[in-house]
Design a protein around this motif. Structure first.
Motif, mmCIF file in Angstrom:
data_model
loop_
_atom_site.group_PDB
_atom_site.id
_atom_site.type_symbol
_atom_site.label_atom_id
_atom_site.label_comp_id
_atom_site.label_asym_id
_atom_site.label_seq_id
_atom_site.Cartn_x
_atom_site.Cartn_y
_atom_site.Cartn_z
ATOM 1 N N GLY A 122 0.800 -1.211 0.000
ATOM 2 C CA GLY A 122 0.000 0.000 0.000
ATOM 3 C C GLY A 122 0.836 1.265 0.000
ATOM 4 N N GLY A 123 2.058 1.183 -0.553
ATOM 5 C CA GLY A 123 2.924 2.353 -0.571
ATOM 6 C C GLY A 123 3.831 2.435 0.635
ATOM 7 N N ARG A 124 3.627 1.576 1.618
ATOM 8 C CA ARG A 124 4.468 1.595 2.819
ATOM 9 C C ARG A 124 5.724 0.758 2.585
ATOM 10 N NH1 ARG A 124 -0.676 0.581 4.401
ATOM 11 N NH2 ARG A 124 -0.256 -1.639 4.622
ATOM 12 N N THR A 125 6.717 0.942 3.429
ATOM 13 C CA THR A 125 7.945 0.151 3.348
ATOM 14 C C THR A 125 8.248 -0.421 4.721
ATOM 15 O OG1 THR A 125 9.243 2.157 3.735
ATOM 16 C CG2 THR A 125 8.936 1.465 1.444
ATOM 17 N N PRO A 126 7.577 -1.503 5.105
ATOM 18 C CA PRO A 126 7.839 -2.099 6.417
ATOM 19 C C PRO A 126 9.298 -2.472 6.582
ATOM 20 C CG PRO A 126 5.904 -3.082 5.380
ATOM 21 C CD PRO A 126 6.564 -2.221 4.345
ATOM 22 N N ALA A 127 9.756 -2.468 7.843
ATOM 23 C CA ALA A 127 11.160 -2.747 8.130
ATOM 24 C C ALA A 127 11.572 -4.121 7.627
ATOM 25 C CB ALA A 127 11.403 -2.640 9.634
ATOM 26 N N LEU A 128 10.619 -5.069 7.595
ATOM 27 C CA LEU A 128 10.944 -6.415 7.143
ATOM 28 C C LEU A 128 11.454 -6.414 5.713
ATOM 29 C CD1 LEU A 128 10.904 -9.453 7.879
ATOM 30 C CD2 LEU A 128 8.592 -9.548 6.942
ATOM 31 N N TRP A 129 10.993 -5.472 4.903
ATOM 32 C CA TRP A 129 11.385 -5.413 3.495
ATOM 33 C C TRP A 129 12.679 -4.638 3.294
ATOM 34 C CZ3 TRP A 129 6.086 -3.872 0.937
ATOM 35 C CH2 TRP A 129 5.143 -4.846 1.261
ATOM 36 N N THR A 130 13.011 -3.778 4.239
ATOM 37 C CA THR A 130 14.137 -2.882 4.026
ATOM 38 C C THR A 130 15.369 -3.248 4.831
ATOM 39 O OG1 THR A 130 13.244 -1.399 5.733
ATOM 40 C CG2 THR A 130 12.625 -0.948 3.450
ATOM 41 N N ARG A 131 15.216 -3.999 5.898
ATOM 42 C CA ARG A 131 16.386 -4.399 6.671
ATOM 43 C C ARG A 131 17.227 -5.396 5.888
ATOM 44 N NH1 ARG A 131 14.706 -6.664 12.315
ATOM 45 N NH2 ARG A 131 13.275 -7.814 10.973
ATOM 46 N N ALA A 132 18.531 -5.384 6.115
ATOM 47 C CA ALA A 132 19.438 -6.295 5.418
ATOM 48 C C ALA A 132 20.013 -7.299 6.415
ATOM 49 C CB ALA A 132 20.556 -5.515 4.751
ATOM 50 N N ILE A 133 19.959 -8.574 6.051
ATOM 51 C CA ILE A 133 20.492 -9.639 6.901
ATOM 52 C C ILE A 133 22.016 -9.642 6.788
ATOM 53 C CG2 ILE A 133 20.548 -12.127 7.285
ATOM 54 C CD1 ILE A 133 17.731 -12.210 5.968
ATOM 55 N N ASP A 134 22.662 -9.700 7.918
ATOM 56 C CA ASP A 134 24.118 -9.658 7.951
ATOM 57 C C ASP A 134 24.739 -11.057 7.968
ATOM 58 O OD1 ASP A 134 26.431 -7.976 8.028
ATOM 59 O OD2 ASP A 134 26.773 -8.631 10.083
ATOM 60 N N ALA A 135 24.025 -12.038 8.554
ATOM 61 C CA ALA A 135 24.545 -13.408 8.633
ATOM 62 C C ALA A 135 23.378 -14.379 8.749
ATOM 63 C CB ALA A 135 25.483 -13.563 9.822
ATOM 64 N N VAL A 136 23.571 -15.601 8.220
ATOM 65 C CA VAL A 136 22.538 -16.632 8.241
ATOM 66 C C VAL A 136 23.135 -17.916 8.803
ATOM 67 C CG1 VAL A 136 20.918 -17.992 6.870
ATOM 68 C CG2 VAL A 136 21.423 -15.639 6.206
ATOM 69 N N ASP A 137 22.425 -18.528 9.735
ATOM 70 C CA ASP A 137 22.829 -19.828 10.273
ATOM 71 C C ASP A 137 21.577 -20.680 10.413
ATOM 72 O OD1 ASP A 137 23.977 -21.997 11.443
ATOM 73 O OD2 ASP A 137 24.404 -21.047 13.378
ATOM 74 N N GLY A 138 21.279 -21.463 9.352
ATOM 75 C CA GLY A 138 20.044 -22.231 9.363
ATOM 76 C C GLY A 138 18.842 -21.297 9.358
ATOM 77 N N MET A 139 17.996 -21.423 10.358
ATOM 78 C CA MET A 139 16.812 -20.558 10.471
ATOM 79 C C MET A 139 17.079 -19.322 11.310
ATOM 80 S SD MET A 139 13.761 -23.352 10.913
ATOM 81 C CE MET A 139 12.500 -22.072 10.929
ATOM 82 N N THR A 140 18.308 -19.132 11.752
ATOM 83 C CA THR A 140 18.656 -17.974 12.572
ATOM 84 C C THR A 140 19.244 -16.875 11.703
ATOM 85 O OG1 THR A 140 19.107 -19.394 14.468
ATOM 86 C CG2 THR A 140 19.992 -17.161 14.546
ATOM 87 N N LEU A 141 18.664 -15.695 11.788
ATOM 88 C CA LEU A 141 19.117 -14.539 11.019
ATOM 89 C C LEU A 141 19.742 -13.523 11.956
ATOM 90 C CD1 LEU A 141 16.009 -13.960 8.705
ATOM 91 C CD2 LEU A 141 17.934 -15.523 8.362
#
Length: 412
Positions: A122-141
């Protein structure tokens, strides 16, 4: 106008804190929605800041955009933009670096209104879409400056992301071919790794042949319209993925008839199939696992309906490949239904298989023809060899793991 905040209050808030001022503007827009007076209120408030208009122009234009999101007339809002800028002598002045002129701002506002109307947020930019993941370990972000978080939306269904054998296969492919795709597959950029992967995918899905494409979305968007012509019929489930909808839209623009049937309703698709002439292509397109709802297609009933009406069943196995069936071969194996010689299987290489790309598997004669008929294959760069290497290794791991599991299950 019945507004609760006056110019003086808005002025104080603007000078104190832009974020709080934006919240005030949202309250103003809510209060003024019926009067459709949001932009006029902004112009009125901006009169208070003649000494520093440039600092406030951006905020005012954002508020006008918010009015557009609430149904403000685009032409009227553009006029108010010009009025606002002219009040502060900015209408025809050269644009500072990074800032648009008044005319450019009008065009941009019109384009943004079109994009906003189609935005999933709806024109919004929730943080979930804009944050960048720095590291991934399985299901842990791990996000920067945040505690570790558990991801429940991952495509890594079998936990193969980061598997040492898969990573090593990707590194070996880079050492041999480099990192790029070398060009389009139709222009001498098909590598031995592409052919090996296509052969593996055909065998894994129980088909004669397969064709690789750059992504799952592009596979549906480019293959579906290539399979039908003017006057042919496509039947699509009401809850099919957006990529299928895109492919159907392109096919419709080229003259195909597209009919949408009620979700997972074989009786409805039978009824629609009976309306189609006998001498046309009839393509029934369905997700195997519907990604939003998680339910499975009633494959036995749909397979029977397609055989009865000489229709081609095009099955999107993006969320079922490697997951359903004793050896991960998907919905047919899960239900114990034999594949039709006319059947087509599409899937991605970015979910259970932790790589990139998409593919369509089916009769070898048809997949060969699609190499020069599917625009996404002809005009897009081929998959990098490292993606192919990773995908082949992932299929090896899945084959071995699921075969071992199936054998152990039978012994018990």
């Amino acid at each position: 106008m019945g507004l609760q905040a006056g110019p003086a209050e808005a002025a104080a808030v603007i000078h104190a804190d832009y974020t709080r001022w934006w919240a005030v503007c949202r309250r103003l827009s809510s209060a003024a929605r019926e009067q459709r007076a949001i932009p006029e209120a902004v112009v009125e408030y901006l009169d208070l800041f003649r000494e520093e208009p440039r600092e406030m122009i951006g905020a005012a234009l954002e508020t006008i955009d918010h009015g557009l999101a609430l149904g403000e007339d685009v032409q009227r809002a553009s006029h108010l933009r010009r009025t606002l800028l002219m009040k502060h002598g900015l209408d025809h002045t050269p644009s500072p670096p990074g800032r648009s002129s008044a005319a450019e701002a009008d065009v941009l506002a019109l384009v943004e209104s079109r994009v906003r109307s189609r935005s999933l947020g709806g024109g919004r930019t929730p943080a979930l879409w804009t944050r960048a993941i720095d590291a991934v370990d399985g299901m842990t972000l791990q996000y920067p400056d945040e505690p570790p978080q558990t991801a429940m939306t991952s495509y890594d269904y079998l936990g193969l992301l980061g598997h040492p054998a898969i990573d090593e296969a990707a590194r070996a492919a880079i050492e041999k071919y480099g990192t790029g795709g070398h060009g389009t597959a139709a222009a001498a950029a098909s590598l031995t790794s592409h052919r090996r992967l296509e052969e593996r995918l055909a065998a894994f899905t129980g088909h004669q042949g397969a064709i690789l494409l750059p992504s799952g979305f592009q596979t549906n968007a480019t293959a579906i319209p290539a399979l039908v012509g003017k006057g042919d019929w496509i039947f699509s489930d009401d809850l099919n993925h957006a990529s299928i909808v895109a492919g159907c839209s392109i096919a419709s623009a080229r003259g195909a008839h597209v009919r949408t049937f009620r979700h997972n309703d074989p009786a409805h698709v039978r009824s629609l199939l009976s309306e189609a002439p006998d001498d046309v292509v009839k393509l029934v397109v369905c997700d195997a696992v519907f990604s939003a709802d998680g339910d499975l297609l009633d494959l036995p009933a749909f397979d029977e309906a397609c055989r009865e009406h000489r229709a081609v069943l095009y099955l999107d196995e993006a969320h079922s490949l490697g997951v359903l069936g004793a050896t991960g071969q998907g919905l047919h194996e899960h239900f114990g239904v034999a594949r039709s010689p006319l059947g087509l299987t599409m899937a991605t290489l970015s979910k259970t298989v932790p790589s990139a790309g998409g593919f369509l598997a089916g009769p070898a004669s048809l997949t060969r023809l699609l190499r020069l008929a599917a625009p996404g294959h002809v005009f897009s760069a081929a998959l990098p060899a490292m993606a192919c290497g990773a995908a082949i290794a992932a299929l090896d791991v899945i084959d071995q793991a699921l075969s071992t599991f199936a054998a152990a299950f039978r012994e018990e």
